[in-house]
Design a protein around this motif. Structure first.
Motif, PDB file in Angstrom:
ATOM      1  N   LEU A 210       5.182  87.203  31.400  1.00 45.47           N
ATOM      2  CA  LEU A 210       5.792  86.948  30.096  1.00 45.47           C
ATOM      3  C   LEU A 210       4.932  87.487  28.957  1.00 45.47           C
ATOM      4  N   SER A 211       3.625  87.409  29.091  1.00 48.01           N
ATOM      5  CA  SER A 211       2.721  87.932  28.063  1.00 48.01           C
ATOM      6  C   SER A 211       2.851  89.443  27.947  1.00 48.01           C
ATOM      7  N   ARG A 212       2.897  90.108  29.081  1.00 52.14           N
ATOM      8  CA  ARG A 212       3.083  91.562  29.055  1.00 52.14           C
ATOM      9  C   ARG A 212       4.433  91.926  28.453  1.00 52.14           C
ATOM     10  N   SER A 213       5.469  91.198  28.837  1.00 50.65           N
ATOM     11  CA  SER A 213       6.816  91.453  28.299  1.00 50.65           C
ATOM     12  C   SER A 213       6.840  91.196  26.793  1.00 50.65           C
ATOM     13  N   HIS A 214       6.206  90.105  26.366  1.00 51.12           N
ATOM     14  CA  HIS A 214       6.164  89.755  24.947  1.00 51.12           C
ATOM     15  C   HIS A 214       5.495  90.876  24.143  1.00 51.12           C
ATOM     16  N   THR A 215       4.405  91.398  24.656  1.00 50.64           N
ATOM     17  CA  THR A 215       3.683  92.477  23.980  1.00 50.64           C
ATOM     18  C   THR A 215       4.542  93.741  23.925  1.00 50.64           C
ATOM     19  N   LEU A 216       5.133  94.114  25.038  1.00 48.66           N
ATOM     20  CA  LEU A 216       5.976  95.306  25.092  1.00 48.66           C
ATOM     21  C   LEU A 216       7.183  95.158  24.170  1.00 48.66           C
ATOM     22  N   PHE A 217       7.831  94.010  24.218  1.00 51.92           N
ATOM     23  CA  PHE A 217       8.990  93.776  23.350  1.00 51.92           C
ATOM     24  C   PHE A 217       8.588  93.735  21.873  1.00 51.92           C
ATOM     25  N   GLY A 218       7.377  93.272  21.588  1.00 50.84           N
ATOM     26  CA  GLY A 218       6.907  93.258  20.198  1.00 50.84           C
ATOM     27  C   GLY A 218       6.826  94.664  19.630  1.00 50.84           C
ATOM     28  N   PHE A 219       6.232  95.577  20.389  1.00 46.93           N
ATOM     29  CA  PHE A 219       6.176  96.973  19.944  1.00 46.93           C
ATOM     30  C   PHE A 219       7.581  97.573  19.866  1.00 46.93           C
ATOM     31  N   THR A 220       8.430  97.212  20.823  1.00 45.02           N
ATOM     32  CA  THR A 220       9.807  97.699  20.822  1.00 45.02           C
ATOM     33  C   THR A 220      10.547  97.211  19.580  1.00 45.02           C
ATOM     34  N   LEU A 221      10.359  95.934  19.232  1.00 42.09           N
ATOM     35  CA  LEU A 221      11.034  95.383  18.059  1.00 42.09           C
ATOM     36  C   LEU A 221      10.566  96.077  16.783  1.00 42.09           C
TER      37      LEU A 221
END
Length: 184
Positions: free
Chosen positions: A43-54
């Motif tokens: 979830l932390s990796r996904s959160h980071t990736l989605f943050g840059f995506t957002l």
């Protein structure tokens, strides 16, 4: 002018909405998991990736909005229009502030090492000031989204057609669906 947002604007809006919802849910879940949980790392990796995506999606949304056509304004009193404009602007400001506070939190902690798997436990971030700001901004974004959705609901109840302007087109079924207010 048109009575709808462009297909690109609509797609970017709803993809951004899905990313925000996923990040919010994932952020709250991951913070309650054990620091050495494999699900927390995922979830932390996904959160980071989605943050840059957002952040990229938000820049693209703004560029699309500035360069592309806008629909005709809804018939609103001037004070109401200023409120709508303010809520939209604040959503963009808070989204960018969330991204900045996330990057600052990562830079001021061992978050990058954790995401890469170099350390096995999630870093303690509860006392990092930028993480506290990040969390406060999440709640501010939730409040702004509630205002935004509430405003759309009010417009729909008044027959203003705000929702139809941002829904994906659905073939021929979109024809002839003008609201009573627009038909006048």
């Amino acid at each position: 002018m048109s009575d709808r947002w462009s297909t690109k604007s609509v797609a970017l809006h709803w993809v951004s909405t899905a990313v925000i919802m996923a990040m919010g849910a994932g952020g709250f879940v991951m913070s309650d998991l054990a620091p050495d949980s494999s699900l927390r790392l995922l979830l932390s990796r996904s959160h980071t990736l989605f943050g840059f995506t957002l952040m990229a999606l938000t820049v693209l949304r703004l560029v699309t909005r500035w360069r592309g056509p806008s629909p005709d304004p809804l018939p609103l009193p001037p004070l109401h229009r200023r409120g709508v404009d303010l809520v939209h602007k604040l959503i963009y400001v808070v989204v960018f502030a969330l991204g900045a506070s996330g990057v600052i939190t990562a830079a001021r902690s061992t978050w990058p090492e954790y995401i890469r798997g170099a350390i096995a436990r999630a870093p303690e971030l509860e006392h990092v000031a930028s993480r506290e700001v990040h969390e406060a901004l999440v709640f501010a974004l939730v409040a702004l989204i509630a205002l935004h959705v509430g405003g759309v609901i009010v417009q729909e109840l008044r027959g203003g057609g705000a929702l139809r302007r941002m829904l994906p087109r659905s073939g021929a079924s979109g024809a002839g669906t003008d609201s009573p207010r627009e038909a006048r």
